[in-house]
Motif scaffolding. Structure first.
Motif, PDB file in Angstrom:
ATOM      1  N   GLU A 108       1.818  -6.573   4.314  1.00 34.67           N
ATOM      2  CA  GLU A 108       1.640  -7.465   5.453  1.00 34.67           C
ATOM      3  C   GLU A 108       3.018  -7.917   5.940  1.00 34.67           C
ATOM      4  O   GLU A 108       3.796  -8.514   5.195  1.00 34.67           O
ATOM      5  CB  GLU A 108       0.808  -8.668   5.038  1.00 34.67           C
ATOM      6  CG  GLU A 108       0.485  -9.593   6.184  1.00 34.67           C
ATOM      7  CD  GLU A 108      -0.356 -10.767   5.742  1.00 34.67           C
ATOM      8  OE1 GLU A 108      -0.221 -11.825   6.354  1.00 34.67           O
ATOM      9  OE2 GLU A 108      -1.137 -10.626   4.777  1.00 34.67           O
ATOM     10  N   GLY A 109       3.355  -7.572   7.175  1.00 33.67           N
ATOM     11  CA  GLY A 109       4.641  -7.934   7.743  1.00 33.67           C
ATOM     12  C   GLY A 109       5.766  -6.959   7.430  1.00 33.67           C
ATOM     13  O   GLY A 109       6.920  -7.218   7.753  1.00 33.67           O
ATOM     14  N   PHE A 110       5.450  -5.807   6.813  1.00 36.06           N
ATOM     15  CA  PHE A 110       6.464  -4.826   6.462  1.00 36.06           C
ATOM     16  C   PHE A 110       5.913  -3.413   6.623  1.00 36.06           C
ATOM     17  O   PHE A 110       4.817  -3.111   6.156  1.00 36.06           O
ATOM     18  CB  PHE A 110       6.914  -5.005   5.008  1.00 36.06           C
ATOM     19  CG  PHE A 110       7.847  -3.924   4.542  1.00 36.06           C
ATOM     20  CD1 PHE A 110       9.195  -3.986   4.840  1.00 36.06           C
ATOM     21  CD2 PHE A 110       7.371  -2.842   3.830  1.00 36.06           C
ATOM     22  CE1 PHE A 110      10.054  -2.978   4.425  1.00 36.06           C
ATOM     23  CE2 PHE A 110       8.215  -1.841   3.402  1.00 36.06           C
ATOM     24  CZ  PHE A 110       9.565  -1.909   3.709  1.00 36.06           C
ATOM     25  N   GLY A 111       6.709  -2.552   7.233  1.00 36.64           N
ATOM     26  CA  GLY A 111       6.447  -1.121   7.245  1.00 36.64           C
ATOM     27  C   GLY A 111       5.372  -0.668   8.196  1.00 36.64           C
ATOM     28  O   GLY A 111       4.941  -1.438   9.039  1.00 36.64           O
ATOM     29  N   PRO A 112       5.022   0.566   8.017  1.00 40.64           N
ATOM     30  CA  PRO A 112       5.313   1.447   6.884  1.00 40.64           C
ATOM     31  C   PRO A 112       6.735   2.001   6.926  1.00 40.64           C
ATOM     32  O   PRO A 112       7.260   2.313   7.982  1.00 40.64           O
ATOM     33  CB  PRO A 112       4.281   2.562   7.011  1.00 40.64           C
ATOM     34  CG  PRO A 112       3.912   2.591   8.451  1.00 40.64           C
ATOM     35  CD  PRO A 112       4.104   1.189   8.974  1.00 40.64           C
ATOM     36  N   THR A 164       0.855  -1.175   0.000  1.00 42.02           N
ATOM     37  CA  THR A 164       0.000   0.000   0.000  1.00 42.02           C
ATOM     38  C   THR A 164       0.893   1.228   0.000  1.00 42.02           C
ATOM     39  O   THR A 164       1.736   1.388   0.886  1.00 42.02           O
ATOM     40  CB  THR A 164      -0.918   0.010   1.239  1.00 42.02           C
ATOM     41  OG1 THR A 164      -1.700  -1.183   1.243  1.00 42.02           O
ATOM     42  CG2 THR A 164      -1.840   1.213   1.232  1.00 42.02           C
ATOM     43  N   VAL A 165       0.710   2.064  -1.009  1.00 38.18           N
ATOM     44  CA  VAL A 165       1.471   3.302  -1.137  1.00 38.18           C
ATOM     45  C   VAL A 165       0.570   4.428  -0.644  1.00 38.18           C
ATOM     46  O   VAL A 165      -0.514   4.641  -1.178  1.00 38.18           O
ATOM     47  CB  VAL A 165       1.877   3.554  -2.604  1.00 38.18           C
ATOM     48  CG1 VAL A 165       2.676   4.832  -2.733  1.00 38.18           C
ATOM     49  CG2 VAL A 165       2.639   2.362  -3.160  1.00 38.18           C
ATOM     50  N   HIS A 166       1.024   5.122   0.384  1.00 36.71           N
ATOM     51  CA  HIS A 166       0.239   6.214   0.960  1.00 36.71           C
ATOM     52  C   HIS A 166       0.534   7.494   0.191  1.00 36.71           C
ATOM     53  O   HIS A 166       1.665   7.962   0.169  1.00 36.71           O
ATOM     54  CB  HIS A 166       0.572   6.375   2.442  1.00 36.71           C
ATOM     55  CG  HIS A 166       0.221   5.160   3.233  1.00 36.71           C
ATOM     56  ND1 HIS A 166      -1.025   4.971   3.786  1.00 36.71           N
ATOM     57  CD2 HIS A 166       0.932   4.043   3.520  1.00 36.71           C
ATOM     58  CE1 HIS A 166      -1.063   3.800   4.404  1.00 36.71           C
ATOM     59  NE2 HIS A 166       0.114   3.218   4.249  1.00 36.71           N
ATOM     60  N   LEU A 167      -0.502   8.025  -0.432  1.00 36.82           N
ATOM     61  CA  LEU A 167      -0.384   9.261  -1.196  1.00 36.82           C
ATOM     62  C   LEU A 167      -0.874  10.412  -0.316  1.00 36.82           C
ATOM     63  O   LEU A 167      -1.056  10.237   0.886  1.00 36.82           O
ATOM     64  CB  LEU A 167      -1.201   9.149  -2.483  1.00 36.82           C
ATOM     65  CG  LEU A 167      -0.886   7.911  -3.343  1.00 36.82           C
ATOM     66  CD1 LEU A 167      -1.871   7.793  -4.490  1.00 36.82           C
ATOM     67  CD2 LEU A 167       0.539   7.969  -3.847  1.00 36.82           C
ATOM     68  N   ASP A 168      -1.111  11.557  -0.895  1.00 33.97           N
ATOM     69  CA  ASP A 168      -1.580  12.691  -0.104  1.00 33.97           C
ATOM     70  C   ASP A 168      -2.955  12.418   0.509  1.00 33.97           C
ATOM     71  O   ASP A 168      -3.772  11.713  -0.062  1.00 33.97           O
ATOM     72  CB  ASP A 168      -1.620  13.955  -0.964  1.00 33.97           C
ATOM     73  CG  ASP A 168      -2.490  13.795  -2.202  1.00 33.97           C
ATOM     74  OD1 ASP A 168      -2.992  12.680  -2.446  1.00 33.97           O
ATOM     75  OD2 ASP A 168      -2.664  14.774  -2.931  1.00 33.97           O
ATOM     76  N   ASP A 216       8.105  10.334  -9.793  1.00 33.91           N
ATOM     77  CA  ASP A 216       9.225   9.746  -9.052  1.00 33.91           C
ATOM     78  C   ASP A 216       9.316  10.473  -7.716  1.00 33.91           C
ATOM     79  O   ASP A 216       9.428  11.693  -7.681  1.00 33.91           O
ATOM     80  CB  ASP A 216      10.536   9.939  -9.807  1.00 33.91           C
ATOM     81  CG  ASP A 216      10.588   9.168 -11.110  1.00 33.91           C
ATOM     82  OD1 ASP A 216       9.589   8.519 -11.464  1.00 33.91           O
ATOM     83  OD2 ASP A 216      11.635   9.217 -11.769  1.00 33.91           O
ATOM     84  N   ASP A 217       9.270   9.704  -6.621  1.00 38.68           N
ATOM     85  CA  ASP A 217       9.284  10.322  -5.301  1.00 38.68           C
ATOM     86  C   ASP A 217       9.424   9.237  -4.248  1.00 38.68           C
ATOM     87  O   ASP A 217       9.349   8.050  -4.556  1.00 38.68           O
ATOM     88  CB  ASP A 217       7.996  11.111  -5.068  1.00 38.68           C
ATOM     89  CG  ASP A 217       8.168  12.251  -4.067  1.00 38.68           C
ATOM     90  OD1 ASP A 217       9.195  12.292  -3.343  1.00 38.68           O
ATOM     91  OD2 ASP A 217       7.267  13.108  -3.996  1.00 38.68           O
ATOM     92  N   SER A 218       9.590   9.655  -3.014  1.00 37.27           N
ATOM     93  CA  SER A 218       9.599   8.727  -1.877  1.00 37.27           C
ATOM     94  C   SER A 218       8.202   8.691  -1.282  1.00 37.27           C
ATOM     95  O   SER A 218       7.597   9.748  -1.046  1.00 37.27           O
ATOM     96  CB  SER A 218      10.613   9.189  -0.821  1.00 37.27           C
ATOM     97  OG  SER A 218      11.918   9.131  -1.355  1.00 37.27           O
ATOM     98  N   TYR A 219       7.706   7.489  -1.056  1.00 36.99           N
ATOM     99  CA  TYR A 219       6.356   7.287  -0.550  1.00 36.99           C
ATOM    100  C   TYR A 219       6.404   6.371   0.663  1.00 36.99           C
ATOM    101  O   TYR A 219       7.236   5.455   0.731  1.00 36.99           O
ATOM    102  CB  TYR A 219       5.467   6.644  -1.624  1.00 36.99           C
ATOM    103  CG  TYR A 219       5.281   7.502  -2.843  1.00 36.99           C
ATOM    104  CD1 TYR A 219       4.257   8.440  -2.900  1.00 36.99           C
ATOM    105  CD2 TYR A 219       6.121   7.377  -3.937  1.00 36.99           C
ATOM    106  CE1 TYR A 219       4.078   9.240  -4.025  1.00 36.99           C
ATOM    107  CE2 TYR A 219       5.959   8.173  -5.072  1.00 36.99           C
ATOM    108  CZ  TYR A 219       4.935   9.093  -5.102  1.00 36.99           C
ATOM    109  OH  TYR A 219       4.755   9.886  -6.208  1.00 36.99           O
ATOM    110  N   LEU A 220       5.483   6.590   1.579  1.00 31.71           N
ATOM    111  CA  LEU A 220       5.331   5.693   2.711  1.00 31.71           C
ATOM    112  C   LEU A 220       4.630   4.441   2.197  1.00 31.71           C
ATOM    113  O   LEU A 220       3.538   4.510   1.631  1.00 31.71           O
ATOM    114  CB  LEU A 220       4.497   6.381   3.803  1.00 31.71           C
ATOM    115  CG  LEU A 220       4.592   5.818   5.196  1.00 31.71           C
ATOM    116  CD1 LEU A 220       6.023   5.815   5.697  1.00 31.71           C
ATOM    117  CD2 LEU A 220       3.712   6.611   6.142  1.00 31.71           C
ATOM    118  N   MET A 221       5.297   3.268   2.349  1.00 34.46           N
ATOM    119  CA  MET A 221       4.775   2.009   1.813  1.00 34.46           C
ATOM    120  C   MET A 221       4.711   0.964   2.907  1.00 34.46           C
ATOM    121  O   MET A 221       5.565   0.920   3.797  1.00 34.46           O
ATOM    122  CB  MET A 221       5.668   1.520   0.670  1.00 34.46           C
ATOM    123  CG  MET A 221       5.721   2.474  -0.505  1.00 34.46           C
ATOM    124  SD  MET A 221       6.852   1.949  -1.826  1.00 34.46           S
ATOM    125  CE  MET A 221       5.984   0.537  -2.483  1.00 34.46           C
ATOM    126  N   ALA A 222       3.683   0.117   2.823  1.00 29.93           N
ATOM    127  CA  ALA A 222       3.512  -0.961   3.806  1.00 29.93           C
ATOM    128  C   ALA A 222       2.943  -2.181   3.106  1.00 29.93           C
ATOM    129  O   ALA A 222       2.243  -2.083   2.101  1.00 29.93           O
ATOM    130  CB  ALA A 222       2.569  -0.517   4.920  1.00 29.93           C
TER     131      ALA A 222
END
Length: 101
Positions: A68-72, A17-21, A60-66
């Motif tokens: 199952e079992g990883f992240g965010p 899951t990529v968290h956008l604005d 192209d950018d850095s995004y908060l990603m998560a």
């Protein structure tokens, strides 16, 4: 968190899951991991993500990603042309060059 190829190997095929604005998210599937041979003190690998069909490419950018079992965790991704004649076909990649010490 220290990133490594081993960390991501169990996540191949999983949805990130990529968290956008705001409350917007985009789901990307970790399709595979490719490895590059570099200096012996570095681990170099690329995560390749497939977007849902028909979604416009993210900048192209850095995004908060998560997953199952990883992240965010904050990960930099870039849209990359998929090598087909269709300019709308692309995938995302995250490139890592990790110093092993």
């Amino acid at each position: 968190m220290k990133f490594s190829k081993t960390l991501f190997e169990s996540l191949v095929g999983k949805i990130f899951t990529v968290h956008l604005d705001g409350n917007h998210v985009l789901e990307l599937r970790l399709a595979n991991i490719s490895t590059q041979q570099t200096a012996s003190r570095y681990e170099s690998f690329t995560l390749n993500f497939d977007p849902p069909p028909g979604t416009p490419a993210l900048p192209d950018d850095s995004y908060l990603m998560a997953a199952e079992g990883f992240g965010p965790e904050l990960i930099h991704i870039s849209a990359t042309h998929a090598g087909t004649p269709d300019p709308n076909v692309y995938y995302y990649e995250a490139v890592f060059n990790v110093f092993l010490g």
